[in-house]
Design a protein around this motif. Structure first.
Motif, PDB file in Angstrom:
ATOM      1  N   ARG A 258       0.826  -1.206   0.000  1.00 31.09           N
ATOM      2  CA  ARG A 258       0.000   0.000   0.000  1.00 31.09           C
ATOM      3  C   ARG A 258       0.868   1.268   0.000  1.00 31.09           C
ATOM      4  O   ARG A 258       0.529   2.259  -0.630  1.00 31.09           O
ATOM      5  CB  ARG A 258      -0.960  -0.010   1.194  1.00 31.09           C
ATOM      6  CG  ARG A 258      -2.052  -1.073   1.044  1.00 31.09           C
ATOM      7  CD  ARG A 258      -2.976  -1.152   2.253  1.00 31.09           C
ATOM      8  NE  ARG A 258      -3.690   0.102   2.446  1.00 31.09           N
ATOM      9  CZ  ARG A 258      -3.607   0.853   3.526  1.00 31.09           C
ATOM     10  NH1 ARG A 258      -2.857   0.461   4.539  1.00 31.09           N
ATOM     11  NH2 ARG A 258      -4.284   1.976   3.628  1.00 31.09           N
ATOM     12  N   THR A 259       2.000   1.203   0.710  1.00 27.54           N
ATOM     13  CA  THR A 259       2.914   2.356   0.721  1.00 27.54           C
ATOM     14  C   THR A 259       3.455   2.619  -0.689  1.00 27.54           C
ATOM     15  O   THR A 259       3.439   3.753  -1.177  1.00 27.54           O
ATOM     16  CB  THR A 259       4.095   2.106   1.684  1.00 27.54           C
ATOM     17  OG1 THR A 259       3.572   1.780   2.968  1.00 27.54           O
ATOM     18  CG2 THR A 259       4.985   3.320   1.796  1.00 27.54           C
ATOM     19  N   LEU A 260       3.939   1.564  -1.326  1.00 30.85           N
ATOM     20  CA  LEU A 260       4.512   1.706  -2.672  1.00 30.85           C
ATOM     21  C   LEU A 260       3.472   2.206  -3.673  1.00 30.85           C
ATOM     22  O   LEU A 260       3.751   3.082  -4.488  1.00 30.85           O
ATOM     23  CB  LEU A 260       5.083   0.368  -3.144  1.00 30.85           C
ATOM     24  CG  LEU A 260       6.339  -0.120  -2.419  1.00 30.85           C
ATOM     25  CD1 LEU A 260       6.692  -1.539  -2.851  1.00 30.85           C
ATOM     26  CD2 LEU A 260       7.523   0.812  -2.678  1.00 30.85           C
ATOM     27  N   GLU A 261       2.271   1.645  -3.595  1.00 29.18           N
ATOM     28  CA  GLU A 261       1.235   2.042  -4.548  1.00 29.18           C
ATOM     29  C   GLU A 261       0.752   3.471  -4.291  1.00 29.18           C
ATOM     30  O   GLU A 261       0.458   4.218  -5.220  1.00 29.18           O
ATOM     31  CB  GLU A 261       0.068   1.044  -4.498  1.00 29.18           C
ATOM     32  CG  GLU A 261       0.428  -0.351  -5.011  1.00 29.18           C
ATOM     33  CD  GLU A 261       0.881  -0.354  -6.474  1.00 29.18           C
ATOM     34  OE1 GLU A 261       0.242   0.318  -7.305  1.00 29.18           O
ATOM     35  OE2 GLU A 261       1.897  -1.015  -6.789  1.00 29.18           O
ATOM     36  N   ALA A 262       0.707   3.860  -3.010  1.00 25.02           N
ATOM     37  CA  ALA A 262       0.251   5.218  -2.663  1.00 25.02           C
ATOM     38  C   ALA A 262       1.260   6.276  -3.105  1.00 25.02           C
ATOM     39  O   ALA A 262       0.883   7.385  -3.484  1.00 25.02           O
ATOM     40  CB  ALA A 262       0.014   5.322  -1.163  1.00 25.02           C
TER      41      ALA A 262
END
Length: 345
Positions: A258-262
């Motif tokens: 989720r961090t990478l995609e955000a």
């Protein structure tokens, strides 16, 4: 898309209550997201599925002993406080049980007054803002008085606090562990790096919103709680270089994912920086950064189950879960792992 589409039947005895003695000795179900093929391995075999030039991205957040048991000043009524989000001036957003005893103005004492907290106001979902007063260093007092905030489905007492931390946990701030990382040992990480696989760190402080049940019938109407993340400049560079060179980006856990995609733009470039994210990933989502995912087995109808279904396809995931139940895999935080692999279409 209905929430009930993500329901599966899980026998109670498959919910892992204790971590394994050997972190890397968990079982590993390997699912090819393209073919749907499934293999069964032991977690330390993960190294065989990683290639030189790939990049493993871990979440280096550290769980704080965020569960405090105190008493209401004046009545001595027992009150449990769970720290969720740090604000300014020693104010925290908290979850308080029982909430009806914690009206604004209530003062709660912890550890015979070593720490006190005054309820300032009620915020969304019935959470409370509490301002804490103490002498010394808050983290040290918390270490002395606090308990690890284990999920409600774990009923056993945790003997060793460190078993609910990853071996690379560094930045304090989570109310729950990024559990896919619990399977790694320093030795396994060293062997992976020796093979030529890069290791990158991001930070996302896991809030309890991650585990909040989806209460709406229509998945798209669910709203995620915001969580704070940090992507350092050098780590963004490492991840972007890997991607540009054709290496695979493997997220360790849904929080790293989720961090990478955000933090990745429409252009597919990961941006360094920090902020709050409410990203909700469910089937139909187009991944910008990650190629593969190491994860645990998640609760029925949870946002985490929806995220893995977005990556591998709902039917393939539900089939894999059916097989995992049949093969008696251990589920949830202290359970076994799954590796979603397969080349991009």
């Amino acid at each position: 898309m209905k929430t009930s589409d993500f329901y599966y039947d899980l026998p109670q005895e498959l919910i892992a209550q204790d971590p394994l003695e050997d972190r890397a000795g968990s079982r590993l179900l390997v699912l090819d997201k393209i073919t749907g093929e499934i293999e069964h391995h032991v977690f330390r075999d993960i190294i065989d599925f990683l290639d030189p030039g790939d990049c493993l991205v871990v979440n280096d957040t550290k769980v704080i002993p965020a569960r405090l048991i105190g008493s209401k000043v004046g009545t001595d009524a027992k009150i449990e406080v769970l720290l969720l989000k740090r604000k300014e001036n020693n104010i925290w957003e908290t979850l308080v049980k029982p909430g009806k005893k914690a009206k604004p103005g209530t003062v709660i004492s912890f550890g015979d007054g070593l720490l006190t907290g005054e309820v300032l106001e009620v915020v969304e979902e019935g959470n409370r803002l509490i301002q804490f007063s103490f002498e010394g260093i808050f983290e040290e007092i918390l270490d002395q008085l606090g308990q690890m905030p284990l999920p409600p489905y774990i009923t056993h007492q945790l003997k060793d606090k460190n078993r609910y931390q990853t071996v690379y946990a560094k930045h304090e701030g989570s109310a729950a562990a990024p559990t896919a990382g619990l399977h790694f040992t320093p030795e396994l990480l060293e062997a992976i790096q020796k093979k030529g696989v890069r290791l990158a760190h991001v930070t996302l402080h896991v809030g309890l919103g991650t585990f909040r049940p989806v209460k709406v019938d229509d998945v798209t109407e669910h709203h995620m709680h915001s969580e704070f993340y940090v992507v350092e400049e050098d780590q963004a560079k490492l991840i972007n270089e890997t991607k540009a060179a054709g290496g695979k980006i493997i997220a360790v856990g849904t929080t790293s994912c989720r961090t990478l995609e955000a933090a990745t733009g429409e252009d597919g470039i990961l941006k360094a920086g920090s902020g709050w994210t409410e990203i909700f990933i469910y089937p139909g989502y187009k991944f910008r950064m990650i190629d593969r995912l190491i994860t645990n087995f998640h609760l029925p109808e949870s946002t985490l189950l929806m995220l893995v279904s977005a990556l591998a396809g709902k039917d393939k995931i539900m089939k894999a879960y059916e097989i995992a139940v049949k093969e008696k895999y251990r589920f949830f935080s202290f359970g076994d792992a799954m590796f979603i692999t397969g080349n991009q279409k």
